[in-house]
Design a protein around this motif. Structure first.
Motif, PDB file in Angstrom:
ATOM      1  N   PHE A   1      36.430  39.647  44.160  1.00 53.00           N
ATOM      2  CA  PHE A   1      36.489  38.558  43.103  1.00 53.00           C
ATOM      3  C   PHE A   1      37.674  38.682  42.174  1.00 53.00           C
ATOM      4  O   PHE A   1      37.323  39.814  41.395  1.00 53.00           O
ATOM      5  CB  PHE A   1      35.231  37.998  42.711  1.00 53.00           C
ATOM      6  CG  PHE A   1      35.180  36.726  42.212  1.00 53.00           C
ATOM      7  CD1 PHE A   1      35.988  35.763  42.607  1.00 53.00           C
ATOM      8  CD2 PHE A   1      33.872  36.653  41.410  1.00 53.00           C
ATOM      9  CE1 PHE A   1      36.016  34.540  42.075  1.00 53.00           C
ATOM     10  CE2 PHE A   1      33.659  35.206  41.156  1.00 53.00           C
ATOM     11  CZ  PHE A   1      34.805  34.131  41.452  1.00 53.00           C
ATOM     12  N   THR A   2      38.646  38.514  42.471  1.00 46.84           N
ATOM     13  CA  THR A   2      39.912  38.764  41.597  1.00 46.84           C
ATOM     14  C   THR A   2      39.653  38.077  40.108  1.00 46.84           C
ATOM     15  O   THR A   2      39.563  36.978  40.067  1.00 46.84           O
ATOM     16  CB  THR A   2      41.238  38.328  42.209  1.00 46.84           C
ATOM     17  OG1 THR A   2      41.384  38.811  43.587  1.00 46.84           O
ATOM     18  CG2 THR A   2      42.368  38.732  41.506  1.00 46.84           C
ATOM     19  N   VAL A   3      39.932  38.970  39.163  1.00 42.90           N
ATOM     20  CA  VAL A   3      39.670  38.344  37.871  1.00 42.90           C
ATOM     21  C   VAL A   3      40.969  37.518  37.384  1.00 42.90           C
ATOM     22  O   VAL A   3      42.208  37.903  37.456  1.00 42.90           O
ATOM     23  CB  VAL A   3      39.777  39.440  36.873  1.00 42.90           C
ATOM     24  CG1 VAL A   3      39.503  39.044  35.296  1.00 42.90           C
ATOM     25  CG2 VAL A   3      38.679  40.457  37.299  1.00 42.90           C
ATOM     26  N   THR A   4      40.741  36.313  37.184  1.00 41.59           N
ATOM     27  CA  THR A   4      41.778  35.538  36.671  1.00 41.59           C
ATOM     28  C   THR A   4      41.359  34.731  35.560  1.00 41.59           C
ATOM     29  O   THR A   4      40.195  34.571  34.977  1.00 41.59           O
ATOM     30  CB  THR A   4      42.363  34.502  37.801  1.00 41.59           C
ATOM     31  OG1 THR A   4      41.146  33.323  37.756  1.00 41.59           O
ATOM     32  CG2 THR A   4      42.682  35.039  39.038  1.00 41.59           C
ATOM     33  N   GLU A   5      42.399  34.017  34.569  1.00 41.38           N
ATOM     34  CA  GLU A   5      42.066  33.467  33.470  1.00 41.38           C
ATOM     35  C   GLU A   5      41.319  32.292  33.745  1.00 41.38           C
ATOM     36  O   GLU A   5      40.439  32.002  32.859  1.00 41.38           O
ATOM     37  CB  GLU A   5      43.405  33.118  32.643  1.00 41.38           C
ATOM     38  CG  GLU A   5      44.038  34.332  31.900  1.00 41.38           C
ATOM     39  CD  GLU A   5      43.033  35.050  31.252  1.00 41.38           C
ATOM     40  OE1 GLU A   5      42.570  34.439  30.209  1.00 41.38           O
ATOM     41  OE2 GLU A   5      43.107  36.331  30.989  1.00 41.38           O
ATOM     42  N   GLU A   6      41.677  31.330  34.845  1.00 38.03           N
ATOM     43  CA  GLU A   6      40.840  30.313  35.096  1.00 38.03           C
ATOM     44  C   GLU A   6      39.448  30.488  35.452  1.00 38.03           C
ATOM     45  O   GLU A   6      38.596  29.865  34.911  1.00 38.03           O
ATOM     46  CB  GLU A   6      41.481  29.555  36.251  1.00 38.03           C
ATOM     47  CG  GLU A   6      40.692  28.172  36.441  1.00 38.03           C
ATOM     48  CD  GLU A   6      41.478  27.734  37.876  1.00 38.03           C
ATOM     49  OE1 GLU A   6      40.910  26.501  38.401  1.00 38.03           O
ATOM     50  OE2 GLU A   6      42.638  28.263  38.334  1.00 38.03           O
ATOM     51  N   ARG A   7      39.175  31.620  36.149  1.00 33.81           N
ATOM     52  CA  ARG A   7      37.884  31.923  36.702  1.00 33.81           C
ATOM     53  C   ARG A   7      36.819  32.461  35.473  1.00 33.81           C
ATOM     54  O   ARG A   7      35.870  32.385  35.392  1.00 33.81           O
ATOM     55  CB  ARG A   7      37.924  33.008  37.718  1.00 33.81           C
ATOM     56  CG  ARG A   7      38.430  32.460  38.895  1.00 33.81           C
ATOM     57  CD  ARG A   7      38.531  33.750  40.017  1.00 33.81           C
ATOM     58  NE  ARG A   7      38.945  32.959  41.299  1.00 33.81           N
ATOM     59  CZ  ARG A   7      39.659  33.670  42.232  1.00 33.81           C
ATOM     60  NH1 ARG A   7      39.580  35.019  42.162  1.00 33.81           N
ATOM     61  NH2 ARG A   7      39.801  33.164  43.563  1.00 33.81           N
ATOM     62  N   LYS A   8      37.657  33.059  34.388  1.00 30.80           N
ATOM     63  CA  LYS A   8      36.870  33.590  33.108  1.00 30.80           C
ATOM     64  C   LYS A   8      36.356  32.549  32.322  1.00 30.80           C
ATOM     65  O   LYS A   8      35.619  32.816  31.628  1.00 30.80           O
ATOM     66  CB  LYS A   8      37.928  34.524  32.510  1.00 30.80           C
ATOM     67  CG  LYS A   8      37.914  36.028  33.057  1.00 30.80           C
ATOM     68  CD  LYS A   8      39.134  36.932  32.668  1.00 30.80           C
ATOM     69  CE  LYS A   8      39.505  36.726  31.251  1.00 30.80           C
ATOM     70  NZ  LYS A   8      40.616  37.893  30.735  1.00 30.80           N
TER      71      LYS A   8
END
Length: 291
Positions: free
Chosen positions: A120-127
């Motif tokens: 699971f790559t950390v992205t601003e949208e997912r955060k």
């Protein structure tokens, strides 16, 4: 006049009953509310996980060597190795749940799993939708294509068909940066690789770690682009607002760093695929949450 008084009394009684009902409902919902700020389904805190005797962790079942099911029907891989340690240190049984890339957020929001460990790559949208703990791995994107027509840079894909998996950073990256690339989207990694082998697309893009591993075991294909875009963090994710589990995971990753756990994880699950190249290992492994 008496009729009017009776009607007024009835209205007053109804209003009072509604007030009490509202208070009772509010108290009942608040007493057991573990939902996140985004209105997610109830999640389990660390204490509740320990009380239940089980932690539920979402992993891939078709992304060798990070999360996959072997010929004997057992889960294997880098993420699975980590999941087993999490369960051991929590003192509970481990229940692994297969997830697809596009369903990872949903599985947390609906409390189908306690933790996601599925590259699971950390992205601003997912955060905005889930809470990420400290990272344990880092990746960029890669592009694999047939030996007969190797794609060596992203610009060569303009006007061509690129296979991607829905809900991945590859889908987002090419949508935002290369609008002239035709994206052919699949739900599962097995479907995407089958499409590439069948010639339904010119290339396939996902995490570089993944395509490099796949190309090694599938003659006739080459990773012509080994690193594309930014180097991103891979981290466990929990339901938004589950602060106790998030804090526990952060402490766990820091503690595991002191024993070089993720280097051992690499040796046990990835070295057979990537080899003992120390430089490559250091480019992938994140120890103690420090990028």
């Amino acid at each position: 006049m008496k009729i009017f008084k009776k009607i007024a009394a009835l209205f007053a009684a109804s209003a009072l009953a509604l007030t009490f009902a509202g208070c009772n409902n509010s108290q009942e919902s608040g007493s057991n509310d573990n939902s996140g700020s985004s209105g997610n389904a109830a999640f389990k805190t660390v204490d509740q996980i320990k009380e239940s005797g089980e932690v539920t962790i979402g992993v891939f079942s078709d992304k060798n060597p990070f999360g996959y099911v072997d010929n004997e029907g057992k889960y294997q891989g880098y993420d699975v190795y980590f999941a087993e340690r999490i369960a051991k240190d929590l003192g509970v049984e481990l229940k692994l749940v297969p997830v697809e890339a596009a369903s990872r957020v949903e599985f947390l929001e609906t409390a189908k799993v306690d933790i996601i460990l599925a590259n699971f790559t950390v992205t601003e949208e997912r955060k905005q939708k889930v809470d990420f703990s400290l990272p344990y791995m880092k990746v960029a994107l890669g592009v694999v294509s047939p030996d007969s027509a190797v794609i060596k840079n992203a610009e060569e894909l303009n006007g061509k068909t690129l296979i991607v998996v829905k809900g991945t950073t590859a889908e987002t990256y090419f949508t935002e940066n290369y609008p002239d690339v035709k994206l052919q989207k699949y739900d599962e990694y097995n479907e995407a690789y089958s499409a590439l082998q069948d010639g339904r697309g010119d290339a396939f893009s996902t995490d570089n770690t993944e395509v490099l591993a796949w190309a090694k075991s599938n003659p006739g294909f080459t990773v012509g682009v080994e690193s594309l875009g930014s180097t991103d963090a891979i981290a466990p994710a929990v339901t938004k607002g589950n602060d106790t589990l998030l804090g526990w995971l952060n402490d766990e990753i820091k503690a595991l760093g002191s024993e070089q756990f993720f280097h051992k994880d690499y040796d046990e699950t990835l070295a057979a695929v990537y080899g003992d190249d120390e430089a490559y290992k250091e480019n992938l492994v994140v120890e103690g949450g420090v990028m």
